[in-house]
Design a protein around this motif. Sequence first.
Motif, PDB file in Angstrom:
ATOM      1  N   HIS A 227      -4.030  -0.581   7.579  1.00 19.52           N
ATOM      2  CA  HIS A 227      -3.668  -0.525   6.160  1.00 19.52           C
ATOM      3  C   HIS A 227      -2.153  -0.362   6.010  1.00 19.52           C
ATOM      4  O   HIS A 227      -1.517   0.372   6.769  1.00 19.52           O
ATOM      5  CB  HIS A 227      -4.346   0.655   5.454  1.00 19.52           C
ATOM      6  N   GLU A 229       0.417   0.419   2.669  1.00 23.25           N
ATOM      7  CA  GLU A 229       0.661   0.645   1.246  1.00 23.25           C
ATOM      8  C   GLU A 229       2.176   0.647   1.048  1.00 23.25           C
ATOM      9  O   GLU A 229       2.895   1.353   1.757  1.00 23.25           O
ATOM     10  CB  GLU A 229       0.065   1.986   0.820  1.00 23.25           C
ATOM     11  N   THR A 231       5.614   0.368  -1.798  1.00 21.40           N
ATOM     12  CA  THR A 231       6.238   0.332  -3.120  1.00 21.40           C
ATOM     13  C   THR A 231       7.668  -0.141  -2.918  1.00 21.40           C
ATOM     14  O   THR A 231       8.067  -0.504  -1.815  1.00 21.40           O
ATOM     15  CB  THR A 231       6.241   1.720  -3.778  1.00 21.40           C
ATOM     16  N   CYS A 235       6.929   3.077   2.247  1.00 25.18           N
ATOM     17  CA  CYS A 235       5.731   2.449   2.794  1.00 25.18           C
ATOM     18  C   CYS A 235       4.935   3.482   3.578  1.00 25.18           C
ATOM     19  O   CYS A 235       5.505   4.390   4.194  1.00 25.18           O
ATOM     20  CB  CYS A 235       6.102   1.304   3.735  1.00 25.18           C
ATOM     21  N   GLN A 263      -5.117  -4.763   5.640  1.00 19.89           N
ATOM     22  CA  GLN A 263      -5.326  -4.534   4.213  1.00 19.89           C
ATOM     23  C   GLN A 263      -3.995  -4.064   3.640  1.00 19.89           C
ATOM     24  O   GLN A 263      -3.540  -2.962   3.942  1.00 19.89           O
ATOM     25  CB  GLN A 263      -6.415  -3.478   3.979  1.00 19.89           C
ATOM     26  N   GLU A 265      -1.619  -3.289   0.337  1.00 20.82           N
ATOM     27  CA  GLU A 265      -1.673  -2.942  -1.090  1.00 20.82           C
ATOM     28  C   GLU A 265      -0.286  -2.577  -1.595  1.00 20.82           C
ATOM     29  O   GLU A 265       0.358  -1.697  -1.026  1.00 20.82           O
ATOM     30  CB  GLU A 265      -2.635  -1.775  -1.308  1.00 20.82           C
ATOM     31  N   PRO A 266       0.207  -3.192  -2.652  1.00 20.65           N
ATOM     32  CA  PRO A 266      -0.402  -4.367  -3.294  1.00 20.65           C
ATOM     33  C   PRO A 266      -0.339  -5.590  -2.387  1.00 20.65           C
ATOM     34  O   PRO A 266       0.476  -5.641  -1.464  1.00 20.65           O
ATOM     35  CB  PRO A 266       0.440  -4.549  -4.558  1.00 20.65           C
ATOM     36  N   SER A 267      -1.199  -6.563  -2.639  1.00 24.16           N
ATOM     37  CA  SER A 267      -1.281  -7.742  -1.784  1.00 24.16           C
ATOM     38  C   SER A 267       0.014  -8.534  -1.838  1.00 24.16           C
ATOM     39  O   SER A 267       0.808  -8.411  -2.782  1.00 24.16           O
ATOM     40  CB  SER A 267      -2.453  -8.628  -2.220  1.00 24.16           C
ATOM     41  N   GLU A 407       8.905  -9.621   0.913  1.00 21.93           N
ATOM     42  CA  GLU A 407       8.090  -9.354  -0.279  1.00 21.93           C
ATOM     43  C   GLU A 407       8.048  -7.854  -0.508  1.00 21.93           C
ATOM     44  O   GLU A 407       7.412  -7.115   0.247  1.00 21.93           O
ATOM     45  CB  GLU A 407       6.673  -9.899  -0.098  1.00 21.93           C
TER      46      GLU A 407
END
Length: 455
Positions: A227, A229, A231, A235, A263, A265-267, A407
């Motif tokens: 995973h 995550e 912003t 991270c 996974q 998030e966000p994708s 990204e």
Amino acid sequence: MTQLAQENLAGTQSRSADVLVVGAGVSGLQTARKLQQSGISCLVLEASGHVGGQAFTSDNFNEKNHPRTHALATEFGLIDEPRQMQGKTTLEGFEAFESHEQPALNAGDAASLFQIKAILDTLSLRPDASRTDTTVEELVSSYGATDTVKKLANLWTRTIFGLSSHNVSASQFLSHCASCGGLLAVLDNINGSSDDFAINESLHQVATAVAQRLNAGTIQLHQKVTHIEHTSKNCTVRTESGDVFHGTKVVLAGSLALCESLQIEPSIVAAAQWEEMRDEQGFSTTVDVVFDHPWWQQRGLSGYAQGLTGPVAQVRPSGIEIDGLYSLSCQVSGEQARGMWLWLMSEEERETLIMQHLGAVFGGGIPRAVQIIEQDESPLVSGQQCLNIAGENAAGGATGLNMWAPEGSIHFTGAETSNVWRGHMEGALEAGERAATEVMAVLGTSNVIGLAPRL
């Protein structure tokens, strides 16, 4: 366990760094090295128990086309004596020929090959050349390629992309050639030349050398990331073992395969593109065939060979004798090769097919192998090539988009993301340096949170 692995496993209490690099292939390691040289801390999370990642398309190097590889190999003292190719080269279906010569084609095939190589080299080096929506097979056919030259073009795409020429677009192929300096440079790299320098066990040697120059505790082995995550400011990365790592940036090394398994998030857009195009990916893996004597030398052959039919595309001698054993390293690629694993064949059935084709490549009569070693633990994943997507998007492609642009807080590296020699050691080093430069441009060296501690 190696001393390198023991030293880096000892640093698992480090849970925070400015940058978290996912994947300890050559590109990920080079990213980490450049970041640490600039004063930015990083951790490298690697799912396996070793560094190095997957094999590259070719192991031929020369100073002109591979300046980063040459400079790094010189710095680390990895360059062996120049390769002296002893014996003749083999092309399936033709008489063996000297390495500096062309195979014994008939006059029509020879003229067609010369014309196709000249045209495609020119097209690949023209930025204004039309990128038609045709396949490589259709492109060479349109310029009058003979059946033999069509088979050779098919060999080129299988070697580079792991796909037959009817499954590779002309624009993707020409874009890849452009990143390598033209078609002729690509073919020189595939076939090797007298100007090549050698790095013994190149992937292992280079990866280990770079890893040894990272701060102690940087590489976290057996940390399979599941995973991410992220912003705009930070991270969080979680691994299968339950460990949690925090940073400001994440660098995905080996981007496409990672996008599928993670996974996020966000994708991110790259993950969606991979999901859409993954079925178009080629297949290429390495299989070593071990013998108790170098029978090819007894036939006056170098051990370098190319297959026009069947699963084996390229054959190279390992150049190393271990306990009286000698091996040929085979690139097994293309749709048939993918099927050998996808169709759930037994290992014995795959070995039989490989040996049958190897016999056809060398004209029959090869001895029984002592052992056949599949280099990839999961070749349907690690053996996949992503070069056709990189070829379409890395240089802008038809959409004008750069698939590998950062990204949010996620950056991309890996040989397939390079703008030079995609799928090669040079591409891996270039991509690693590019990713590090992108991160440094954002973080600089003034707002870093401190180096991961030495042990």
